[in-house]
Design a protein around this motif. Structure first.
Motif, PDB file in Angstrom:
ATOM      1  N   VAL A 184       0.840  -1.198   0.000  1.00 39.59           N
ATOM      2  CA  VAL A 184       0.000   0.000   0.000  1.00 39.59           C
ATOM      3  C   VAL A 184       0.876   1.250   0.000  1.00 39.59           C
ATOM      4  O   VAL A 184       0.773   2.119  -0.862  1.00 39.59           O
ATOM      5  CB  VAL A 184      -0.949  -0.002   1.215  1.00 39.59           C
ATOM      6  N   GLY A 185       1.762   1.344   1.009  1.00 37.76           N
ATOM      7  CA  GLY A 185       2.685   2.458   1.056  1.00 37.76           C
ATOM      8  C   GLY A 185       2.015   3.810   1.277  1.00 37.76           C
ATOM      9  O   GLY A 185       2.068   4.706   0.423  1.00 37.76           O
ATOM     10  N   TYR A 186       1.345   3.979   2.428  1.00 33.14           N
ATOM     11  CA  TYR A 186       0.693   5.258   2.719  1.00 33.14           C
ATOM     12  C   TYR A 186       1.705   6.385   2.943  1.00 33.14           C
ATOM     13  O   TYR A 186       1.398   7.548   2.748  1.00 33.14           O
ATOM     14  CB  TYR A 186      -0.203   5.131   3.946  1.00 33.14           C
ATOM     15  N   GLY A 187       2.883   6.038   3.409  1.00 32.93           N
ATOM     16  CA  GLY A 187       3.896   7.053   3.635  1.00 32.93           C
ATOM     17  C   GLY A 187       3.980   7.541   5.057  1.00 32.93           C
ATOM     18  O   GLY A 187       4.869   8.337   5.389  1.00 32.93           O
ATOM     19  N   ASP A 188       3.052   7.109   5.926  1.00 33.96           N
ATOM     20  CA  ASP A 188       3.109   7.557   7.311  1.00 33.96           C
ATOM     21  C   ASP A 188       4.264   6.912   8.066  1.00 33.96           C
ATOM     22  O   ASP A 188       4.800   7.475   9.014  1.00 33.96           O
ATOM     23  CB  ASP A 188       1.792   7.256   8.023  1.00 33.96           C
ATOM     24  N   MET A 189       4.664   5.694   7.649  1.00 29.45           N
ATOM     25  CA  MET A 189       5.780   4.991   8.272  1.00 29.45           C
ATOM     26  C   MET A 189       6.583   4.323   7.169  1.00 29.45           C
ATOM     27  O   MET A 189       6.026   3.900   6.139  1.00 29.45           O
ATOM     28  CB  MET A 189       5.287   3.946   9.287  1.00 29.45           C
ATOM     29  N   ALA A 190       7.880   4.221   7.410  1.00 30.43           N
ATOM     30  CA  ALA A 190       8.754   3.597   6.409  1.00 30.43           C
ATOM     31  C   ALA A 190       9.999   3.061   7.109  1.00 30.43           C
ATOM     32  O   ALA A 190      10.451   3.630   8.121  1.00 30.43           O
ATOM     33  CB  ALA A 190       9.147   4.595   5.331  1.00 30.43           C
ATOM     34  N   PRO A 191      10.572   1.957   6.612  1.00 31.56           N
ATOM     35  CA  PRO A 191      11.825   1.448   7.182  1.00 31.56           C
ATOM     36  C   PRO A 191      12.961   2.431   6.909  1.00 31.56           C
ATOM     37  O   PRO A 191      13.068   2.995   5.810  1.00 31.56           O
ATOM     38  CB  PRO A 191      12.045   0.122   6.440  1.00 31.56           C
ATOM     39  N   THR A 192      13.830   2.603   7.913  1.00 30.96           N
ATOM     40  CA  THR A 192      14.928   3.572   7.786  1.00 30.96           C
ATOM     41  C   THR A 192      16.298   2.934   7.949  1.00 30.96           C
ATOM     42  O   THR A 192      17.275   3.458   7.428  1.00 30.96           O
ATOM     43  CB  THR A 192      14.775   4.691   8.826  1.00 30.96           C
ATOM     44  N   THR A 193      16.406   1.819   8.663  1.00 31.04           N
ATOM     45  CA  THR A 193      17.704   1.181   8.885  1.00 31.04           C
ATOM     46  C   THR A 193      17.924   0.082   7.841  1.00 31.04           C
ATOM     47  O   THR A 193      16.961  -0.448   7.271  1.00 31.04           O
ATOM     48  CB  THR A 193      17.786   0.580  10.295  1.00 31.04           C
ATOM     49  N   PRO A 194      19.188  -0.280   7.581  1.00 26.68           N
ATOM     50  CA  PRO A 194      19.442  -1.372   6.621  1.00 26.68           C
ATOM     51  C   PRO A 194      18.750  -2.672   7.005  1.00 26.68           C
ATOM     52  O   PRO A 194      18.210  -3.378   6.155  1.00 26.68           O
ATOM     53  CB  PRO A 194      20.968  -1.509   6.640  1.00 26.68           C
ATOM     54  N   ALA A 195      18.763  -2.996   8.300  1.00 22.83           N
ATOM     55  CA  ALA A 195      18.145  -4.246   8.741  1.00 22.83           C
ATOM     56  C   ALA A 195      16.644  -4.249   8.481  1.00 22.83           C
ATOM     57  O   ALA A 195      16.082  -5.226   7.975  1.00 22.83           O
ATOM     58  CB  ALA A 195      18.425  -4.472  10.227  1.00 22.83           C
ATOM     59  N   SER A 196      15.978  -3.133   8.838  1.00 18.65           N
ATOM     60  CA  SER A 196      14.524  -3.087   8.638  1.00 18.65           C
ATOM     61  C   SER A 196      14.164  -3.024   7.160  1.00 18.65           C
ATOM     62  O   SER A 196      13.114  -3.539   6.752  1.00 18.65           O
ATOM     63  CB  SER A 196      13.938  -1.877   9.370  1.00 18.65           C
ATOM     64  N   ARG A 197      15.026  -2.450   6.329  1.00 19.79           N
ATOM     65  CA  ARG A 197      14.739  -2.403   4.893  1.00 19.79           C
ATOM     66  C   ARG A 197      14.865  -3.789   4.267  1.00 19.79           C
ATOM     67  O   ARG A 197      14.036  -4.166   3.425  1.00 19.79           O
ATOM     68  CB  ARG A 197      15.694  -1.421   4.212  1.00 19.79           C
ATOM     69  N   VAL A 198      15.895  -4.520   4.664  1.00 22.17           N
ATOM     70  CA  VAL A 198      16.018  -5.893   4.166  1.00 22.17           C
ATOM     71  C   VAL A 198      14.837  -6.729   4.650  1.00 22.17           C
ATOM     72  O   VAL A 198      14.255  -7.524   3.892  1.00 22.17           O
ATOM     73  CB  VAL A 198      17.348  -6.507   4.633  1.00 22.17           C
ATOM     74  N   PHE A 199      14.451  -6.519   5.905  1.00 18.16           N
ATOM     75  CA  PHE A 199      13.303  -7.243   6.444  1.00 18.16           C
ATOM     76  C   PHE A 199      12.033  -6.883   5.672  1.00 18.16           C
ATOM     77  O   PHE A 199      11.214  -7.751   5.359  1.00 18.16           O
ATOM     78  CB  PHE A 199      13.145  -6.898   7.925  1.00 18.16           C
ATOM     79  N   ALA A 200      11.878  -5.594   5.339  1.00 19.20           N
ATOM     80  CA  ALA A 200      10.700  -5.165   4.588  1.00 19.20           C
ATOM     81  C   ALA A 200      10.668  -5.804   3.202  1.00 19.20           C
ATOM     82  O   ALA A 200       9.586  -6.141   2.691  1.00 19.20           O
ATOM     83  CB  ALA A 200      10.696  -3.645   4.464  1.00 19.20           C
ATOM     84  N   ALA A 201      11.842  -5.990   2.591  1.00 17.00           N
ATOM     85  CA  ALA A 201      11.876  -6.615   1.272  1.00 17.00           C
ATOM     86  C   ALA A 201      11.329  -8.035   1.322  1.00 17.00           C
ATOM     87  O   ALA A 201      10.529  -8.445   0.471  1.00 17.00           O
ATOM     88  CB  ALA A 201      13.312  -6.618   0.734  1.00 17.00           C
ATOM     89  N   PHE A 202      11.728  -8.796   2.348  1.00 16.10           N
ATOM     90  CA  PHE A 202      11.224 -10.167   2.474  1.00 16.10           C
ATOM     91  C   PHE A 202       9.737 -10.186   2.843  1.00 16.10           C
ATOM     92  O   PHE A 202       8.989 -11.059   2.390  1.00 16.10           O
ATOM     93  CB  PHE A 202      12.036 -10.941   3.513  1.00 16.10           C
ATOM     94  N   VAL A 203       9.308  -9.226   3.669  1.00 18.11           N
ATOM     95  CA  VAL A 203       7.886  -9.158   4.020  1.00 18.11           C
ATOM     96  C   VAL A 203       7.047  -8.857   2.787  1.00 18.11           C
ATOM     97  O   VAL A 203       5.968  -9.440   2.592  1.00 18.11           O
ATOM     98  CB  VAL A 203       7.662  -8.094   5.119  1.00 18.11           C
ATOM     99  N   VAL A 204       7.534  -7.972   1.927  1.00 14.74           N
ATOM    100  CA  VAL A 204       6.800  -7.652   0.699  1.00 14.74           C
ATOM    101  C   VAL A 204       6.685  -8.888  -0.189  1.00 14.74           C
ATOM    102  O   VAL A 204       5.603  -9.217  -0.695  1.00 14.74           O
ATOM    103  CB  VAL A 204       7.496  -6.502  -0.049  1.00 14.74           C
ATOM    104  N   LEU A 205       7.801  -9.601  -0.380  1.00 19.84           N
ATOM    105  CA  LEU A 205       7.786 -10.770  -1.261  1.00 19.84           C
ATOM    106  C   LEU A 205       6.874 -11.866  -0.716  1.00 19.84           C
ATOM    107  O   LEU A 205       6.030 -12.417  -1.433  1.00 19.84           O
ATOM    108  CB  LEU A 205       9.205 -11.300  -1.447  1.00 19.84           C
ATOM    109  N   LEU A 206       7.041 -12.180   0.571  1.00 12.69           N
ATOM    110  CA  LEU A 206       6.225 -13.240   1.160  1.00 12.69           C
ATOM    111  C   LEU A 206       4.760 -12.813   1.292  1.00 12.69           C
ATOM    112  O   LEU A 206       3.848 -13.583   0.998  1.00 12.69           O
ATOM    113  CB  LEU A 206       6.781 -13.631   2.528  1.00 12.69           C
ATOM    114  N   GLY A 207       4.552 -11.576   1.755  1.00 14.60           N
ATOM    115  CA  GLY A 207       3.183 -11.106   1.947  1.00 14.60           C
ATOM    116  C   GLY A 207       2.426 -10.987   0.643  1.00 14.60           C
ATOM    117  O   GLY A 207       1.258 -11.393   0.554  1.00 14.60           O
ATOM    118  N   TYR A 208       3.083 -10.450  -0.385  1.00 12.92           N
ATOM    119  CA  TYR A 208       2.407 -10.326  -1.680  1.00 12.92           C
ATOM    120  C   TYR A 208       2.088 -11.705  -2.244  1.00 12.92           C
ATOM    121  O   TYR A 208       1.015 -11.919  -2.813  1.00 12.92           O
ATOM    122  CB  TYR A 208       3.299  -9.552  -2.643  1.00 12.92           C
ATOM    123  N   GLY A 209       3.025 -12.650  -2.062  1.00 12.20           N
ATOM    124  CA  GLY A 209       2.758 -14.010  -2.538  1.00 12.20           C
ATOM    125  C   GLY A 209       1.597 -14.656  -1.814  1.00 12.20           C
ATOM    126  O   GLY A 209       0.729 -15.284  -2.439  1.00 12.20           O
TER     127      GLY A 209
END
Length: 280
Positions: A184-209
Motif C-alpha cells: 500500500v505504502g501510505y507514507g506515514d511509516m517507512a523502514p529507515t535502517t538497513p536491517a529493517s529495509r532488508v526485512f521489509a523486502a522479504f515481508v513484501v515478497l512473502l506477503g504479496y505471494g
C-alpha cells in the motif's frame, strides 16, 4: 519430484533408489525445513544492536549447517547411488555450505560484498522454504493460507518493532507490516535502517505471494462451485438420457414380442412342410 526440481537441485531421492532411503527422505525433508527456518532469526540476530545477540545468530547458523549435513549424510549412506543423490540435491548442499560460511563471517557493519552474499543466502533459504510448503498451499486449503498470513503479519509486526527505531509500539509494527505486505505504502511509516529495509523486502515478497494465493484460492472456490453445479446438471442429463434409452429398448422388445409368428411343423423324415388334410 518433477524433473524441473531435479535440474534446480531439489530432486530429493530417486523413487527407484533403496526403499530405506526413500522412507528416510520422506521424513528428513521436514527436518531440513525446520533447520531452514533458523536462518531467518540468525540473520537478524547478527544485525541486532546488542552485542550479545551476535553469538546467538552464529550459533543458529552452526545448528542449521550441522542439521543439513547430518540429514544429507544419513540419506546418502542409505542411498544406492550417493553421488547421484548429492547431485540431485545440490541446492541443499549449497545451503549447508552457506550456513557454515556464515558462522565464520565478519561482524557488522558488513562490507557491501558481504551484504550481497548474506542477502543472496537468505533469499536461497526463503525460496527453499516456499518450495517445501508448496504442497500445502492448494486452493482447497483456504484456512491454512489464512492462518499462515495471520502468523506472518504477527511475526513481521514483531520484527519491525524490534528492528525499526521509528516503530514505538507493536501495533505500529503490525501496521507497517500490513502496509509492506499489501504494497500500500501510505507514507506515514517507512523502514529507515538497513536491517529493517532488508526485512521489509522479504515481508513484501512473502506477503504479496500469500495475498495472491489467498485471493486466488477464493476465486478457485467460486469456480469449483460453478463446476460442481455443472457436473450435477450433466449427471442429471446423463441419467435422463439413460432412462429414455432404457424405455426405448423396452418398447422395442415389447413390440417385437407382440408380432405374430407362424408356427411351421417340420417332418423329420420328409423336410417338406405338412399341411392338415394332406395324405402321406
Amino acid at each position: 519430484m518433477k524433473e524441473s526440481w531435479h535440474v534446480a537441485g531439489l530432486g530429493g531421492v530417486d523413487p527407484h533408489d533403496d526403499a530405506r532411503a526413500v522412507r528416510a527422505w520422506r521424513w528428513m525433508q521436514w527436518a531440513l525445513l525446520a533447520f531452514s527456518l533458523l536462518a531467518i532469526p540468525a540473520f537478524y540476530f547478527e544485525l541486532a544492536v546488542a552485542a550479545w545477540f551476535h553469538p546467538v545468530g552464529r550459533a543458529l547458523y552452526a545448528c542449521m549447517s550441522a542439521g543439513f549435513v547430518v540429514v544429507l549424510a544419513r540419506v546418502t549412506c542409505l542411498s544406492r547411488k550417493p553421488e547421484r543423490f548429492l547431485t540431485r540435491n545440490g541446492y541443499d548442499v549449497l545451503i549447508a555450505a552457506g550456513a557454515g560460511i556464515s558462522v565464520a563471517g565478519g561482524m557488522p557493519p558488513w562490507s557491501p560484498l558481504e551484504w550481497v552474499l548474506r542477502i543472496f543466502f537468505v533469499g536461497l533459504v526463503a525460496a527453499r522454504i516456499v518450495l517445501s510448503l508448496r504442497g500445502f498451499f492448494s486452493p482447497g486449503r483456504l484456512w491454512l493460507l489464512l492462518v499462515t498470513a495471520v502468523l506472518l503479519l504477527a511475526s513481521a509486526g514483531a520484527g519491525f518493532y524490534w528492528l525499526e527505531p521509528g516503530v514505538h509500539t507493536y501495533a505500529e509494527g503490525v501496521w507497517l507490516a500490513f502496509e509492506s505486505s499489501a504494497t500500500v505504502g501510505y507514507g506515514d511509516m517507512a523502514p529507515t535502517t538497513p536491517a529493517s529495509r532488508v526485512f521489509a523486502a522479504f515481508v513484501v515478497l512473502l506477503g504479496y505471494g500469500l495475498l495472491s494465493l489467498f485471493f486466488a484460492s477464493i476465486a478457485a472456490n467460486f469456480v469449483e462451485q460453478e463446476e460442481r453445479i455443472l457436473r450435477r446438471e450433466m449427471h442429471r442429463d446423463i441419467k435422463a438420457l439413460r432412462d429414455e434409452i432404457a424405455a426405448l429398448r423396452n418398447d422395442i422388445q415389447t413390440r417385437g414380442g407382440d408380432t405374430p409368428v407362424a408356427a411351421v411343423a417340420v417332418d423329420p423324415v420328409n423336410p417338406a412342410p405338412s399341411h392338415p388334410g394332406e395324405s402321406h
